[in-house]
Design a protein around this motif. Structure first.
Motif: not given
Length: 259
Positions: A31-38, A74-78, A80-84, A122-128
């Motif tokens: 059920g996640c909203i995904l951002v994938i990369n390659g 760009a990955l992070i901006a895709a 609103q927030s990053v949970d995983i 880049k993501v850890i403080d928002g997770m905390v």
């Protein structure tokens, strides 16, 4: 089993194929909203569409080299927030350590140590702040069993493991976990290409080399990427909040140590 991830935002790096794609697919199923990369845009868009069709998930595709700051942003901006965050990247090729020059050495460290650390930063403080975060780093069985010819990969990934070990303990109080998945021989394009190269060097058929490799595994088979993806999804789950700083080796029993 409901993993408690519906509606969570997940970034999976290097996920257009192989183990990264398997992880992305399982997170989409959860059920996640995904951002994938390659790096290959056409392959990436194809993977995104396949995952959408199979799971109904929202999938954003961000093409590019994740060692580049603009791609990371760009990955992070895709979302609103990053949970995983699932860190993944191709490793340096097999080569004798004597042939690893300074340029190759630095590229290996950037790709397999510095880049995942930058993404974590880049993501850890928002997770905390939100009191939920799951970071899974795909490294390699060679972290526990270094192999000649994979010295650069082993060293960079071991460095990542050591760097993030202390970080994991510093954020565990906020329900943010950092773990490592160490794949052995999984049936992927990278494994098959490795068998082909070895076969050419030895003057053997690729299937003969594959059979030799398979027989050396106590499970007598190569791993299925879906097994790896399921393990990744569990480490990202709501139920996995008490796992942190751990290196989970998935190799069919090849490693015979107890630690």
């Amino acid at each position: 089993m409901d993993l408690g991830l519906r509606g969570r935002n997940a970034i999976v790096c290097a996920s257009s194929a192989g183990l990264g794609r398997a992880c992305a697919l399982e997170l989409a199923r959860a059920g996640c909203i995904l951002v994938i990369n390659g790096r290959d845009e056409a392959s990436l868009e194809g993977a995104a569409e396949d995952i959408r069709k199979e799971t109904g998930a929202t999938v954003h595709a961000v093409a590019g080299d994740i060692s580049m700051r603009e791609v990371q942003d760009a990955l992070i901006a895709a979302v609103q927030s990053v949970d995983i965050l699932v860190n993944n990247n191709g490793g340096p090729p097999f080569r004798d350590f004597r042939t690893v020059d300074r340029e190759a050495l630095l590229a290996g460290v950037v790709g397999n140590m510095a880049t995942p650390i930058e993404l974590v930063q880049k993501v850890i403080d928002g997770m905390v702040e939100r009191q939920f975060g799951r970071i899974v780093n795909i490294t390699s069985a060679s972290v526990k069993m270094p192999l000649s010819g994979l010295d650069l990969s082993s060293g960079a990934r071991a460095g990542l493991t050591g760097f993030l070990a202390g970080v994991a303990r510093s954020v565990a109080h906020a329900n943010v976990t950092i773990n490592f998945l160490l794949p052995g021989a999984f049936d992927t394009r990278r494994l098959r290409s490795g068998h082909q190269v070895k076969a050419e060097n030895l003057g053997l058929a690729a299937e003969a080399v594959a059979n030799q490799s398979r027989e050396a595994i106590p499970a007598k088979r190569f791993g299925d990427p879906s097994e790896f993806g399921a393990a990744c999804a569990f480490l990202c789950s709501a139920q996995a909040g008490y796992f942190t700083g751990q290196s989970l080796l998935i190799d069919g029993g090849v490693y015979s140590g107890i630690l």
